[in-house]
Scaffold this active site. Sequence first.
Site, PDB file in Angstrom:
ATOM      1  N   PHE A 125      11.379  -7.984  -4.472  1.00 13.89           N
ATOM      2  CA  PHE A 125      11.738  -9.633  -4.785  1.00 13.89           C
ATOM      3  C   PHE A 125      11.820  -9.662  -6.346  1.00 13.89           C
ATOM      4  O   PHE A 125      10.634  -9.806  -6.887  1.00 13.89           O
ATOM      5  CB  PHE A 125      10.900 -10.605  -4.254  1.00 13.89           C
ATOM      6  N   ASP A 158      11.044 -10.800  -9.446  1.00 13.97           N
ATOM      7  CA  ASP A 158      10.626 -11.983 -10.247  1.00 13.97           C
ATOM      8  C   ASP A 158      10.037 -11.470 -11.707  1.00 13.97           C
ATOM      9  O   ASP A 158      10.396 -10.494 -12.435  1.00 13.97           O
ATOM     10  CB  ASP A 158       9.675 -12.558  -9.439  1.00 13.97           C
ATOM     11  N   ASP A 175       6.439  -4.137  -2.593  1.00 17.95           N
ATOM     12  CA  ASP A 175       6.397  -5.356  -3.416  1.00 17.95           C
ATOM     13  C   ASP A 175       5.333  -6.320  -3.110  1.00 17.95           C
ATOM     14  O   ASP A 175       4.591  -6.653  -3.956  1.00 17.95           O
ATOM     15  CB  ASP A 175       7.936  -6.173  -3.109  1.00 17.95           C
TER      16      ASP A 175
END
Length: 214
Positions: A109, A111, A189
Site C-alpha cells: 500500500f 504511502d 507491507d
Amino acid sequence: GQGVRELLGWRRDLPEQEERARLLREVGTGLQKHFKGQAAELIAAANGSAVSLVELITAYFPGFRDHAVYKGRQVFLYKRAQIFVGDVYGAFGGQGLGHFRDIEQLTMFADYRVPVVLRELGVLEYSTELAHLVANQQEIAAGAESEIEIRAASVVAVELLKDAANTKLQQQRGQQGEQQANLLSIQLDWWLWHEGERMRKEHPPHHRTRTIYY
C-alpha cells in the site's frame, strides 16, 4: 469538517477536513445507491476476487481512483482501494467475506511510512535533491514526478523483497519437507508499516504531500 472531528474524537483541525467529509459522504452515497447500504454487499459482489473488489471500489467510488500521469504514462497505485481489501482479508483471517482466491495479486500500500523503512534498510536510495527536500520537510506536490517515484519504487521494492523472501522460504521448506503458503506483499507491507510506526521517533522524516490518496 466539524462532524469528522467529532466522529474521530479529534480536538483540532484535520488537514483537508472538508474533503475528508466529502469523501465519507461519497462512500455512504455509493453504498446506499449500488450496494443496499452495506459494505458486505460490495464485498460479496466481487465473488471472492481481490482484483475484482479493487475494480468495483474504483468504479463506484471516485475518491479511491488513485492514479497519476508520469512522463506521459498513466500510473495506477490504488493504495486505499487495496488496503480496504487487505483489511477485510486480515480481519476475517482469509475466511468468509475475507476469502479472496487471488489475494496475492495485491501490491503493498504505497504511502509515506513504508518508504522511510525501506530507506533505513538500504533498499531505497533518494537523489541528493530529493533527500534534501524530505529531510527539510518541504512539501512535494501530489502527482509530482518525485512523489510518484517514491510510491512506485516502494511497490517494486516490496515485490522484489517478497520474491527473495519466498525463494529463501521455499529452499528451507524443501530441506525440511514442509508445506506452507507464500508470503504476500500485503503481509510484508504490514510488517514494514508497523516497524515504521515503532521507530517513527528514531527514523528520519517521511515525505510531505497533501493528498486524499494516502
